[in-house]
Enzyme design. Structure first.
Site, PDB file in Angstrom:
ATOM      1  N   ASP A   1      37.793  44.035  36.298  1.00 24.67           N
ATOM      2  CA  ASP A   1      38.620  44.598  37.353  1.00 24.67           C
ATOM      3  C   ASP A   1      38.478  44.521  38.627  1.00 24.67           C
ATOM      4  OD1 ASP A   1      40.748  46.620  37.763  1.00 24.67           O
ATOM      5  OD2 ASP A   1      39.158  48.358  37.873  1.00 24.67           O
TER       6      ASP A   1
ATOM      7  N   HIS B   1      36.481  56.044  34.836  1.00 21.20           N
ATOM      8  CA  HIS B   1      36.512  55.040  35.614  1.00 21.20           C
ATOM      9  C   HIS B   1      37.271  55.358  37.064  1.00 21.20           C
ATOM     10  CE1 HIS B   1      37.915  50.636  36.045  1.00 21.20           C
ATOM     11  NE2 HIS B   1      38.668  51.060  36.993  1.00 21.20           N
TER      12      HIS B   1
ATOM     13  N   HIS C   1      38.414  54.869  41.082  1.00 24.62           N
ATOM     14  CA  HIS C   1      38.659  54.087  42.294  1.00 24.62           C
ATOM     15  C   HIS C   1      38.375  54.834  43.575  1.00 24.62           C
ATOM     16  CE1 HIS C   1      41.170  50.397  40.513  1.00 24.62           C
ATOM     17  NE2 HIS C   1      40.492  50.902  39.725  1.00 24.62           N
TER      18      HIS C   1
ATOM     19  N   CYS D   1      44.107  47.457  40.889  1.00 22.19           N
ATOM     20  CA  CYS D   1      45.215  47.064  40.115  1.00 22.19           C
ATOM     21  C   CYS D   1      46.253  46.352  40.726  1.00 22.19           C
ATOM     22  CB  CYS D   1      45.774  48.281  39.444  1.00 22.19           C
ATOM     23  SG  CYS D   1      47.051  47.982  38.221  1.00 22.19           S
TER      24      CYS D   1
ATOM     25  N   ASN E   1      37.423  49.734  43.416  1.00 25.18           N
ATOM     26  CA  ASN E   1      36.641  50.657  42.494  1.00 25.18           C
ATOM     27  C   ASN E   1      35.539  51.141  43.118  1.00 25.18           C
ATOM     28  OD1 ASN E   1      37.439  49.849  39.345  1.00 25.18           O
ATOM     29  ND2 ASN E   1      37.388  48.013  40.382  1.00 25.18           N
TER      30      ASN E   1
END
Length: 322
Positions: free
Chosen positions: A26, A217, A219, A250, A259
């Site tokens: 990611d 998860h 950001h 993304c 993140n």
């Protein structure tokens, strides 16, 4: 009992949590310049030496869709497996599952967006099509003896549709559970999570799909990624995903920034009395090394400031006049 442990007990935090490093996948997927395969491998090896044991190492996705991850098999093959680490990889379809199984990964991750529009942007499929395809992925993984985990993108809001109903989250988790997927990661794809949303969604999953293991998860798009971790801890969550240096975003969502930074997460957890098994100094050194690889400053803060009680000589700064 020391101050930090007392704080953790006061808020009902778990004693220990697991951190899953997602930087290799990611964190790098949207980078325009190809990061050398050797650097991707070195990233994982350095972080493993710092005590991180779980990695989202790459994705077996079409090189046309994500050119940065075209070396997926080479990365998995090159990592030092002398340590007790676990390598997971995203697989968007059965073809990716076959490649991941051949590479010898420890777990596969299937991913679905909670919103229809983001799922179409992300994988060019309707949600129903994605779910149907996962059945074949699970069959391929099961035959290879590999566990499958499920992720739900846009769990806290969609950049195209706005609010995402909590029912969409629980419905997907139920569909996962019917396939035998009981590890569910709620993904905050564009940093739309807030503490009330975190609490609401964790409670709903526990109520509606009690067999599911929940991971979070986040950001840091709007600056409250670690605040959301705090909310997750209060809900008893013990698995959090993060990216070294705060790398990431993304490529299929407008405004998605990095993140939460692994080194910042480790720092906060330790200061809140939560154990990780990770060497905080070593992980900040890995973040500084990663800045050299990327050729720019990264968003993480702990590597810049150092430990809370780091001191400086009095003559290191000028004395005020007047």
């Amino acid at each position: 009992m020391n101050r930090n442990a007392a704080y953790a007990r006061r808020y009902g935090f778990p004693q220990r949590v697991r951190i899953v490093e997602v930087g290799p996948r990611d964190g790098l997927q949207a980078e325009p310049e190809f990061v050398a395969t050797s650097d991707k491998i070195a990233m994982i090896d350095r972080l493993a030496a710092a005590g991180i044991r779980e990695f989202e190492a790459t994705s077996f996705v079409s090189p046309r869709a994500v050119p940065q991850l075209r070396d997926a098999a080479e990365v998995v093959a090159g990592v030092d497996r002398g340590r007790p680490i676990r390598l997971t990889t995203l697989v968007p379809n059965p073809r990716g599952a076959v490649a991941a199984a051949e590479a010898g990964v420890d777990a596969m991750v299937v991913f679905l967006s909670a919103s229809e529009s983001h799922n179409r942007k992300n994988v060019n499929r309707a949600r129903a099509e994605s779910l149907e395809g996962f059945r074949e992925v699970v069959a391929i993984a099961r035959e290879a003896g590999i566990k499958v985990q499920g992720a739900i993108a846009t769990s806290f809001g969609c950049p195209f549709e706005g609010e995402v109903d909590v029912g969409a989250i629980t419905d997907i988790a139920k569909a996962y559970a019917q396939m035998g997927i009981t590890h569910v990661t709620l993904g905050d794809t564009t940093g739309m999570a807030t503490p009330p949303l975190v609490a609401e969604r964790c409670k709903a999953l526990r109520r509606e799909v009690p067999e599911s293991e929940i991971a979070l998860h986040f950001h840091n798009t709007r600056g409250i990624g670690l605040v959301n971790v705090h909310a997750g801890l209060a809900e008893g969550i013990t698995i959090f995903e993060s990216s070294i240096g705060g790398l990431g975003g993304c490529p299929f969502a407008p405004g998605a920034t990095g993140n939460i930074a692994t080194e910042d997460l480790v720092y906060m957890l330790h200061e809140c009395g939560v154990e990780t098994g990770i060497d905080a100094i070593a992980v900040t050194e890995a973040a500084a090394w990663m800045e050299g690889v990327m050729g720019r400053k990264l968003p993480g803060q702990a590597a810049k400031a150092g430990p809370r009680l780091k001191t400086s000589a009095l003559d290191a700064v000028a004395t005020a006049c007047g």
